[in-house]
Scaffold this motif. Structure first.
Motif, PDB file in Angstrom:
ATOM      1  N   ALA A  90       0.987  -0.911  -0.120  1.00 52.81           N
ATOM      2  CA  ALA A  90       0.279  -0.363  -0.020  1.00 52.81           C
ATOM      3  C   ALA A  90       0.678   1.512   0.346  1.00 52.81           C
ATOM      4  O   ALA A  90       0.268   1.947  -0.501  1.00 52.81           O
ATOM      5  N   ALA A  91       1.800   1.134   1.129  1.00 51.69           N
ATOM      6  CA  ALA A  91       3.169   2.384   0.622  1.00 51.69           C
ATOM      7  C   ALA A  91       3.470   2.813  -0.469  1.00 51.69           C
ATOM      8  O   ALA A  91       3.493   4.111  -1.148  1.00 51.69           O
ATOM      9  N   ALA A  92       3.868   1.647  -1.457  1.00 50.12           N
ATOM     10  CA  ALA A  92       4.123   1.726  -2.451  1.00 50.12           C
ATOM     11  C   ALA A  92       3.068   2.150  -3.305  1.00 50.12           C
ATOM     12  O   ALA A  92       3.554   3.147  -4.635  1.00 50.12           O
ATOM     13  N   ILE A  93       1.647   1.651  -3.405  1.00 53.33           N
ATOM     14  CA  ILE A  93       0.751   2.254  -4.607  1.00 53.33           C
ATOM     15  C   ILE A  93       0.269   3.136  -3.955  1.00 53.33           C
ATOM     16  O   ILE A  93      -0.045   3.961  -5.526  1.00 53.33           O
ATOM     17  N   VAL A  94      -0.734   2.729  -3.450  1.00 51.69           N
ATOM     18  CA  VAL A  94      -1.405   4.170  -2.791  1.00 51.69           C
ATOM     19  C   VAL A  94      -0.835   4.974  -2.300  1.00 51.69           C
ATOM     20  O   VAL A  94      -1.802   5.731  -2.603  1.00 51.69           O
ATOM     21  N   ASP A  95       0.305   4.700  -1.915  1.00 53.86           N
ATOM     22  CA  ASP A  95       0.753   6.466  -0.868  1.00 53.86           C
ATOM     23  C   ASP A  95       1.360   6.874  -1.751  1.00 53.86           C
ATOM     24  O   ASP A  95       2.038   7.957  -1.818  1.00 53.86           O
ATOM     25  N   GLY A  96       1.711   6.515  -2.782  1.00 49.31           N
ATOM     26  CA  GLY A  96       3.807   6.414  -3.449  1.00 49.31           C
ATOM     27  C   GLY A  96       4.904   6.517  -3.133  1.00 49.31           C
ATOM     28  O   GLY A  96       5.364   7.500  -3.194  1.00 49.31           O
ATOM     29  N   ASN A  97       5.307   5.758  -1.635  1.00 45.13           N
ATOM     30  CA  ASN A  97       5.901   6.013  -1.036  1.00 45.13           C
ATOM     31  C   ASN A  97       7.008   6.185  -2.130  1.00 45.13           C
ATOM     32  O   ASN A  97       7.271   5.250  -2.185  1.00 45.13           O
ATOM     33  N   GLU A  98       8.675   6.957  -2.221  1.00 47.64           N
ATOM     34  CA  GLU A  98       9.765   7.215  -2.944  1.00 47.64           C
ATOM     35  C   GLU A  98       9.907   5.878  -2.719  1.00 47.64           C
ATOM     36  O   GLU A  98      11.653   5.557  -2.929  1.00 47.64           O
ATOM     37  N   ARG A  99      10.692   5.859  -0.832  1.00 39.90           N
ATOM     38  CA  ARG A  99      11.457   4.662  -0.737  1.00 39.90           C
ATOM     39  C   ARG A  99      11.345   3.241  -0.603  1.00 39.90           C
ATOM     40  O   ARG A  99      12.043   2.578  -0.328  1.00 39.90           O
ATOM     41  N   VAL A 100       9.911   3.790  -0.577  1.00 37.91           N
ATOM     42  CA  VAL A 100       9.744   1.511  -0.600  1.00 37.91           C
ATOM     43  C   VAL A 100       9.687   1.213  -1.803  1.00 37.91           C
ATOM     44  O   VAL A 100      10.081   0.202  -2.118  1.00 37.91           O
ATOM     45  N   ARG A 101       9.361   2.432  -3.243  1.00 36.06           N
ATOM     46  CA  ARG A 101       9.139   1.706  -4.316  1.00 36.06           C
ATOM     47  C   ARG A 101      10.614   1.590  -4.621  1.00 36.06           C
ATOM     48  O   ARG A 101      10.973   1.469  -5.300  1.00 36.06           O
ATOM     49  N   VAL A 123      -6.026  -1.859  11.011  1.00 35.87           N
ATOM     50  CA  VAL A 123      -6.829  -1.385   9.910  1.00 35.87           C
ATOM     51  C   VAL A 123      -5.815  -1.734   8.839  1.00 35.87           C
ATOM     52  O   VAL A 123      -5.209  -2.241   8.197  1.00 35.87           O
ATOM     53  N   ARG A 124      -6.999  -1.540   8.172  1.00 34.35           N
ATOM     54  CA  ARG A 124      -7.310  -2.375   6.112  1.00 34.35           C
ATOM     55  C   ARG A 124      -7.030  -1.388   4.985  1.00 34.35           C
ATOM     56  O   ARG A 124      -7.643  -0.947   5.216  1.00 34.35           O
ATOM     57  N   ASN A 125      -6.000  -1.994   4.086  1.00 28.99           N
ATOM     58  CA  ASN A 125      -5.505  -1.447   3.436  1.00 28.99           C
ATOM     59  C   ASN A 125      -5.863  -1.527   2.176  1.00 28.99           C
ATOM     60  O   ASN A 125      -6.763  -2.753   2.085  1.00 28.99           O
ATOM     61  N   ASP A 126      -6.156  -0.882   0.641  1.00 29.04           N
ATOM     62  CA  ASP A 126      -6.681  -1.566  -0.071  1.00 29.04           C
ATOM     63  C   ASP A 126      -5.504  -2.898  -0.559  1.00 29.04           C
ATOM     64  O   ASP A 126      -6.158  -3.497  -1.680  1.00 29.04           O
ATOM     65  N   PHE A 127      -4.405  -2.805  -0.179  1.00 26.35           N
ATOM     66  CA  PHE A 127      -3.954  -4.349  -0.367  1.00 26.35           C
ATOM     67  C   PHE A 127      -4.114  -5.878   0.808  1.00 26.35           C
ATOM     68  O   PHE A 127      -4.631  -6.701  -0.158  1.00 26.35           O
TER      69      PHE A 127
END
Length: 804
Positions: free
Chosen positions: A408-419, A474-478
């Motif tokens: 979710a951090a990579a795709i939904v939030d667009g976190n560049e560090r995780v990506r 907390v359930r996220n999109d993934f």
């Protein structure tokens, strides 16, 4: 001269299966049931043999053994003239006994709604459980299997039964507290559904002292004249120590803990790696970047995903660990997996269905190693509709083990560090999966699948193993992405079973029954809402009510009552659809590591992949009815055990807050008091009716409230209150609260009438009533559909993925 029986109406459709299983086959159980039903009267063994035209002594002996086995399994009973009768769901019913603390109980009929022996039908979408009086329960204990005869109905119109035959005992060991009175030792079961104390002989006390928790082996089951007799085989101590909550809860509810001889050794013989010989005749998927996405503390990875866009929509691969390759019918592993039925996920540990060398090792889709899998390969249209699907055996190598939060951090939030930490093919996969999820989510809403907004929790422990916080998850999109992909594969599996007419287990979630619908509509009328759909409302009708309530202050109350109107999901060989998901057919395919029904579905699919016909599948309809009932029971058992373990931990946590004041929400209303969920700690406690104002309270079952006769004071579901923690009993898993202020903020009805104007509503009256409800115990909330969160979901090691 006796009239010669007529021949069976048609040839045995299961002849192929019987020939594959036996050297000298005789007609199948299904055919024998059909024969007896066609005659409409009891037949003796000789009459049956004559009707079947059996001639050889071997065939006659095989018939004798089969009839005895069918009698033992509750398909047939014999009358006084030695004639066989079919247990046929009208008068004679077989099922599982559910005990009650007051000594009464009921029989929950088996799942099949046909002449193979099962359900007492009670209108659309429901099965009446059959009430058993304390007298009938003298010979029975909770979890036994029995055949009962329906003798009439009680005042509420529910069927009442009398015991005909005990088929199977459900308790080999019982956990409870040892006491001695007047020189007589006995064990009081901790499981309140076990209503009889276990008598202990002088040499069977195992060194237990008065009040200590102990485990007793049952030497003699109860009879109409005598309580069960046992001997203590293990003493657990006077109190439950930190870290022992899971084991104690497992023992109380009969969850198997120890592995029988030979099971772990059998699992270890497969080794730690997939051999080259195992790759034969499998599709090689090792070039595809399949991903596992689970909770941060997951250890067993049973599903992996691959997704790519196509000209017309999407291609989705759901690769599931091929447990059936290792766990074969007749093996010690299979027998124990069937007995356990499922893995049990406690707050701090797991009781696995299979030994960890398989569940966390060779069958777990760990990253960067070869693993055997069963693949559901699906083509979907751009609107999410399934175009076609196929199943095949494969060999795969997971490209990455990801967590829900990481994805979710990579795709939904667009976190560049995780990506930046993820390779390009993996990011591409995550992006495709997320786009597919959005499509599937829209399709879900169009068909009317019900999605309640429930709060699930997880516990945080310190270095000493003590609970320091109970926090919402907390359930996220993934979470939802993986769930929708699993649902898609499960739908394809159910369609595969139906298309090839191969027996299997479906995950059945029936429509709410008439009684529940009547109560629901009565409640909705009081708050100015209506439920469409007549006698058979759909998920879309439920969704319309939820949409109408979305902006109302009493939304939580309305959603809670809607949820409680729904039935529990079950495993059955007869498909009846899945109401909650708004699906015509649904089967569990995606978790064979932790659910035995999924393993059976894998075997059924593999049977067809091997070129066999559905009719030759080695499990009969009766086998699957019994197995489905057993697995539904082990699922309920797991839920009860995990709730007890969680409640013990919550009591331990709240003991440090004795006398503390909390705001909370009324989570359940009963005739003996109010269950309040404390805000911020997500723990339920009981405000007993004796701790309310000095008044005579009516319990309005339809309105879910207590109403004071003199004062008109109302306590309603979802009201916000302020309470004080008055008592915490860790051993009894009870929390007692005192009411300080009510209401803090009452949700408006937004509709016609209020509870104070419903003084004449149908219900019970209470004031200071003595109830065995006791303190606030696990499982206070009522009802439930298949929105299975909490203890019923995959658990702490799987990051809160819901179980459908």
């Amino acid at each position: 001269m006796a009239k010669r029986p007529t021949k069976p109406p048609r040839r045995d459709p299961y002849q192929e299966r019987e020939q594959a299983k036996y050297d000298n086959p005789i007609p199948s159980r299904e055919y024998l049931l059909e024969l007896l039903s066609a005659h409409g009267r009891p037949l003796g063994r000789r009459e049956i043999a004559e009707a079947l035209e059996l001639e050889s002594p071997e065939q006659h002996e095989a018939l004798r053994r089969r009839l005895r086995a069918m009698e033992r399994d509750g398909q047939l009973v014999r009358n006084r003239r030695r004639g066989y009768l079919v247990v046929d769901h009208r008068e004679l019913v077989r099922g599982r006994v559910i005990g009650r603390p007051d000594g009464a109980g009921f029989l929950m009929p088996d799942g099949a709604a046909d002449g193979t022996g099962g359900r007492a039908a009670a209108g659309r979408g429901g099965t009446s459980r059959i009430s058993l009086s304390p007298r009938q329960m003298r010979s029975l204990l909770h979890s036994d299997r029995a055949v009962v005869r329906v003798t009439g109905c009680d005042e509420q119109g529910q069927p009442v039964g009398e015991l005909v035959e005990i088929l199977e005992r459900g308790n080999r060991q019982i956990t409870g507290r040892f006491f001695e009175e007047h020189g007589v030792g006995f064990l009081v079961p901790e499981n309140k559904r076990l209503h009889q104390d276990v008598l202990l002989s002088a040499d069977g006390r195992g060194g237990a002292e008065d009040g200590e928790l102990a485990v007793a082996e049952i030497l003699a089951q109860p009879t109409a004249r005598r309580q069960p007799i046992g001997r203590i085989v293990r003493v657990l101590g006077r109190s439950i120590d930190v870290g022992e909550e899971d084991e104690v809860a497992a023992r109380i509810h009969g969850v198997p803990i120890e592995w029988p001889d030979g099971v772990e050794a059998e699992a270890a013989r497969f080794g730690a790696e997939v051999g080259e010989a195992d790759h034969a005749a499998r599709t090689d998927l090792r070039h595809l970047p399949l991903l596992t996405i689970d909770g941060a503390d997951a250890k067993d990875f049973d599903d992996a995903l691959y997704c790519e866009p196509t000209a017309k929509g999407w291609r989705l691969l759901v690769a599931i660990a091929d447990v059936s390759h290792y766990v074969r019918p007749g093996s010690a592993l299979d027998a124990e997996g069937r007995t356990r039925g499922n893995s049990v996920y406690f707050p701090r540990s797991v009781v696995p269905m299979l030994p960890e060398t398989l569940s966390n090792g060779l069958c777990s889709l760990n990253p960067h190693v070869d693993r055997l899998c069963m693949v559901c390969d699906v083509l979907l249209q751009g609107n999410g509709k399934i175009l076609r699907s196929r199943f095949y055996r494969g060999v795969m190598r997971s490209a990455a083990r990801l967590t829900y939060d990481q994805a979710a951090a990579a795709i939904v939030d667009g976190n560049e560090r995780v990506r930046g930490a993820l390779e390009a093919p993996i990011l591409k996969q995550l992006e495709s999966l997320h786009r597919l999820y959005q499509t599937l989510r829209q399709a879900r809403e169009r068909r009317g699948a019900i999605d309640f907004d429930t709060t699930e929790t997880a516990m945080r422990f310190d270095e000493r193993g003590r609970v320091v916080a109970v926090e919402p998850t907390v359930r996220n999109d993934f979470h939802r992405t993986v769930e929708e992909c699993m649902i898609t594969a499960n739908v394809c599996a159910a369609k595969f079973l139906g298309k090839h007419k191969v027996p299997g287990l479906y995950r059945v979630h029936e429509h709410p029954n008439e009684e529940r619908l009547e109560k629901l509509r009565g409640f909705l009328a009081q708050v100015g809402l209506t439920l469409g759909g007549g006698d058979a409302p759909s998920g879309l009708d439920y969704a319309a009510v939820m949409e109408a309530a979305r902006q109302r202050p009493d939304r939580h109350l309305i959603e809670t009552v809607l949820l409680r109107s729904m039935q529990a999901a079950e495993y059955r060989p007869d498909n009846a659809g899945h109401f909650g998901l708004a699906l015509e057919a649904y089967a569990h395919f995606t978790s064979p590591i932790r659910r035995y029904p999924d393993l059976v579905v894998h075997r059924a699919i593999g049977h067809i992949l091997d070129g066999q016909r559905g009719a030759s599948f080695p499990m009969s309809h009766h086998d699957l009815v019994t197995l489905g009932e057993h697995c539904s029971m082990t699922e309920r058992r797991a839920d009860e055990a995990t709730r007890d373990a969680a409640m013990t931990l919550k009591c331990e946590y709240l003991a440090d807050h004795l006398g503390g004041e909390f705001e909370g929400v009324i989570a359940a209303v009963t005739s003996f008091g109010l269950f309040v969920q404390l805000e911020g700690v997500y723990v339920d406690g009981l405000v007993h009716i004796t701790n309310l104002e000095s008044d005579f309270f009516h319990y309005d079952q339809v309105g879910h409230c207590l109403i004071g006769e003199r004062t008109g004071k109302e306590y309603r579901l979802s009201d916000r209150v302020r309470v004080r923690v008055a008592r915490v009993d860790k051993e009894e898993r009870k929390i007692d609260l005192e009411m300080l202020a009510h209401p803090l903020a009452r949700p408006g009805s937004g509709g016609k009438g209020s509870a104070s104007k419903r003084r004449g509503a149908k219900g019970s009256s209470s004031k200071g009533s003595s109830s065995k409800g006791g303190g606030g115990k696990a499982g206070a909330s009522e009802g439930g559909g298949d929105q299975e969160g909490g203890a019923a979901r995959k658990g702490r090691n799987q990051g809160g993925r819901r179980k459908r």
